[in-house]
Motif scaffolding. Structure first.
Motif, short mmCIF file in Angstrom:
data_model
loop_
_atom_site.label_atom_id
_atom_site.label_comp_id
_atom_site.label_asym_id
_atom_site.label_seq_id
_atom_site.Cartn_x
_atom_site.Cartn_y
_atom_site.Cartn_z
N ARG A 17 -28.50 2.79 -25.96
CA ARG A 17 -29.17 3.95 -26.54
C ARG A 17 -29.18 5.13 -25.56
O ARG A 17 -29.14 6.28 -25.96
CB ARG A 17 -30.56 3.54 -27.04
CG ARG A 17 -30.40 2.49 -28.18
CD ARG A 17 -31.66 2.01 -28.81
NE ARG A 17 -32.36 0.92 -28.16
CZ ARG A 17 -32.07 -0.39 -28.28
NH1 ARG A 17 -31.06 -0.77 -29.02
NH2 ARG A 17 -32.79 -1.30 -27.67
N GLN A 33 -23.27 3.55 -29.10
CA GLN A 33 -24.22 2.81 -29.97
C GLN A 33 -23.57 2.61 -31.35
O GLN A 33 -23.08 3.56 -31.96
CB GLN A 33 -25.50 3.63 -30.11
CG GLN A 33 -26.61 2.88 -30.83
CD GLN A 33 -27.87 3.73 -30.96
OE1 GLN A 33 -27.81 4.96 -30.86
NE2 GLN A 33 -28.98 3.09 -31.18
N GLY A 34 -23.61 1.36 -31.81
CA GLY A 34 -22.88 1.02 -33.04
C GLY A 34 -23.63 1.38 -34.30
O GLY A 34 -24.57 0.69 -34.68
N TYR A 121 -26.19 -8.97 -26.61
CA TYR A 121 -26.81 -7.70 -27.00
C TYR A 121 -28.10 -7.55 -26.18
O TYR A 121 -28.93 -8.46 -26.13
CB TYR A 121 -27.07 -7.73 -28.52
CG TYR A 121 -27.82 -6.54 -29.04
CD1 TYR A 121 -27.38 -5.24 -28.77
CD2 TYR A 121 -28.96 -6.69 -29.82
CE1 TYR A 121 -28.06 -4.15 -29.25
CE2 TYR A 121 -29.65 -5.60 -30.31
CZ TYR A 121 -29.19 -4.33 -30.01
OH TYR A 121 -29.88 -3.24 -30.49
N ASN A 170 -21.96 -9.65 -31.03
CA ASN A 170 -21.93 -8.34 -30.40
C ASN A 170 -22.08 -8.60 -28.90
O ASN A 170 -23.02 -9.31 -28.52
CB ASN A 170 -23.11 -7.52 -30.92
CG ASN A 170 -23.27 -6.16 -30.27
OD1 ASN A 170 -22.42 -5.73 -29.52
ND2 ASN A 170 -24.37 -5.48 -30.59
N LYS A 232 -26.28 -2.84 -40.97
CA LYS A 232 -24.84 -2.79 -40.89
C LYS A 232 -24.21 -3.00 -42.26
O LYS A 232 -23.23 -2.36 -42.61
CB LYS A 232 -24.34 -3.88 -39.92
CG LYS A 232 -24.26 -3.47 -38.46
CD LYS A 232 -25.55 -3.19 -37.79
CE LYS A 232 -25.35 -2.72 -36.35
NZ LYS A 232 -26.60 -2.56 -35.62
N TYR A 317 -16.82 -3.68 -32.99
CA TYR A 317 -16.72 -3.39 -31.56
C TYR A 317 -15.39 -3.89 -31.01
O TYR A 317 -14.86 -4.90 -31.48
CB TYR A 317 -17.85 -4.09 -30.80
CG TYR A 317 -19.21 -3.68 -31.30
CD1 TYR A 317 -19.66 -2.37 -31.13
CD2 TYR A 317 -20.02 -4.59 -31.98
CE1 TYR A 317 -20.90 -1.98 -31.62
CE2 TYR A 317 -21.27 -4.21 -32.46
CZ TYR A 317 -21.70 -2.90 -32.29
OH TYR A 317 -22.91 -2.52 -32.78
N ARG A 367 -17.26 -1.18 -23.94
CA ARG A 367 -17.26 -1.40 -25.39
C ARG A 367 -17.16 -0.08 -26.15
O ARG A 367 -17.91 0.85 -25.87
CB ARG A 367 -18.55 -2.12 -25.81
CG ARG A 367 -18.53 -2.64 -27.24
CD ARG A 367 -19.91 -3.04 -27.74
NE ARG A 367 -20.70 -1.87 -28.10
CZ ARG A 367 -21.91 -1.92 -28.65
NH1 ARG A 367 -22.48 -3.10 -28.90
NH2 ARG A 367 -22.57 -0.81 -28.96
N1 GLN Z 1 -26.48 -3.05 -32.46
C1 GLN Z 1 -26.05 -1.72 -32.12
C2 GLN Z 1 -25.22 -1.74 -30.86
O1 GLN Z 1 -25.06 -2.75 -30.24
C3 GLN Z 1 -27.17 -0.77 -31.89
C4 GLN Z 1 -28.48 -1.27 -32.27
C5 GLN Z 1 -29.58 -0.47 -31.72
O2 GLN Z 1 -29.41 0.37 -30.85
N2 GLN Z 1 -30.71 -0.76 -32.25
O3 GLN Z 1 -24.75 -0.71 -30.47
#
Ligand code: GLN
Length: 392
Positions: A17, A33-34, A121, A170, A232, A317, A367
């Motif tokens: 983030r 950030q995904g 993650y 992830n 997602k 990713y 990533r």
């Molecule tokens: N799962 C997403 C990621 O890995 C982001 C999730 C999040 O920031 N809450 O980028």
């Protein structure tokens, strides 16, 4: 000055983030950030407009609106090979982020150990620390992210109370095979542990891979807490809606944590997402096709400019290998975080440093995600070509 708690020394804010904030400040293309840059299904946003007028706007039942829990139970039952009871085996949460925290708080005592596959993650380690529990990491070894089952057994021998299983995974895009899941399940049963899953990428999976839910394996329903999300699957990461499914006594404990942590997930959004849960099977097929095309386009693009990468079996990713840049004099001694910051500012594409996912000293992988419109991916590839030119 009074001191903060000791646990605050044990983890940082999320690097994923943080990279988004850096990307925004630089006006870069954010592949860190995904989350998707395309809109959610229109049927879903139309429903939300209607709900703005009609409500509900007040609290739902703390553990989730009845109709949403029923819709979740109906969708999940065939996947989990269990007739899920909406009444007492489902909890609606603020994202799977909260679901996993509730699960962890419900099963862990201070000092308990939690096994986590690495790369992982970021939230899993923070969740563990927030419970005053202690993570034990089991490497998923690049480039193919296999693991040594003996190391998992050692974690259980050291007393791991639970295993966190992100499947599909992830950041590495691994899909655990049935044989792998069975081997894990055998240990979980033998050592009488829980599995807390994160299955938010269940529908973003590439042929011929198949998602198998841990809870669907023989004797695993009783000891699995299945965490999931709508973020997602329906492209609504900002709605912060997730859920967990577990046996009634475990769900009851998780509901208590949730009740005091957040009271409930946003009621209007819960009402709206019921629409999505009634989408036909074709919705999920199209989602899968769309991401299959994005994966093909982006990975072909990386190949064309000579950037080495893994081939994710699922998720949006891809891990790229930056060893060749780090070997250049101008990047000598750089961390992957420094490289990602440079890349965001100079190349205009934001990535997440692999070190924020790996417990092992991995500094050569970063990533990127490809949940972006094709034009954005095209522009990202054009910029990455400039990065590849450093190697010429
Ligand atoms: N799962 C997403 C990621 O890995 C982001 C999730 C999040 O920031 N809450 O980028």
């Amino acid at each position: 000055m009074p001191q903060m708690s000791n646990r605050m020394q044990l983890f940082t804010d999320s690097v994923i983030r943080r990279m988004t904030r850096i990307s925004d400040a630089c006006g870069a293309i954010n592949l860190s950030q995904g989350y998707p840059d395309f809109p959610p299904p229109k049927a879903l946003t139309d429903t939300l407009k209607h709900i703005a007028d009609e409500g509900p706007h007040q609290y739902s039942v703390t553990y989730g609106a009845d109709n949403l829990r029923e819709a979740i139970a109906e969708k999940a039952s065939p996947v989990l090979h269990h007739a899920v009871s909406a009444e007492d085996e489902v909890l609606v949460t603020c994202g799977s982020t909260e679901a996993m925290m509730c699960a962890m708080m419900a099963v862990c005592n201070p000092g308990d150990k939690v096994a986590i596959f690495s790369p992982f993650y970021e939230n899993y380690m923070a969740d563990t620390i927030l419970c005053d529990a202690e993570p034990i990491f089991i490497p998923l070894v690049p480039p193919d992210y296999q693991f040594d089952i003996a190391l998992l057994e050692q974690a259980f021998q050291q007393g791991a109370k639970a295993l966190v299983l992100c499947n599909p995974s992830n950041p590495c895009g691994k899909v655990f095979s049935r044989a792998e899941l069975e081997a894990i399940a055998a240990l979980v049963i033998r050592y009488d542990a829980f599995v807390i899953t994160d299955e938010v990428y269940e529908h973003i999976i590439y042929e011929p891979n198949r998602h198998i839910a841990m809870a669907s394996l023989p004797d695993m329903w009783e000891r699995t807490i299945t965490c999931n999300s709508f973020s997602k699957t329906y492209s609504i990461t900002g709605w912060r809606l997730g859920y967990l499914i577990a046996p009634a006594d475990v769900t009851d404990a998780c509901r208590k944590v949730h009740d005091f942590l957040t009271v409930g997930a946003p009621a209007p959004l819960q009402e709206a997402v019921v629409t999505a849960l009634h989408f036909p099977e074709s919705y999920y097929k199209e989602l899968q096709q769309s991401y299959t095309e994005k994966r093909r386009y982006f990975l072909d693009g990386l190949d064309a400019i000579g950037i080495a990468h893994n081939i994710p079996q699922a998720t949006y990713y891809v891990m790229i290998d930056i060893s060749n840049w780090l070997a250049l004099p101008q990047f000598h001694g750089w961390t992957d975080l420094q490289f990602c910051e440079w890349m965001t500012k100079t190349i205009g594409v934001a990535a997440v440093p692999g070190s924020s996912f790996f417990r092992e000293p991995v500094n050569h992988l970063i990533r990127l995600h490809f949940a972006r419109e094709k034009d954005t991916l095209t522009e990202a590839l054009r910029r990455l070509k400039k990065m590849a030119a450093y190697l010429k």
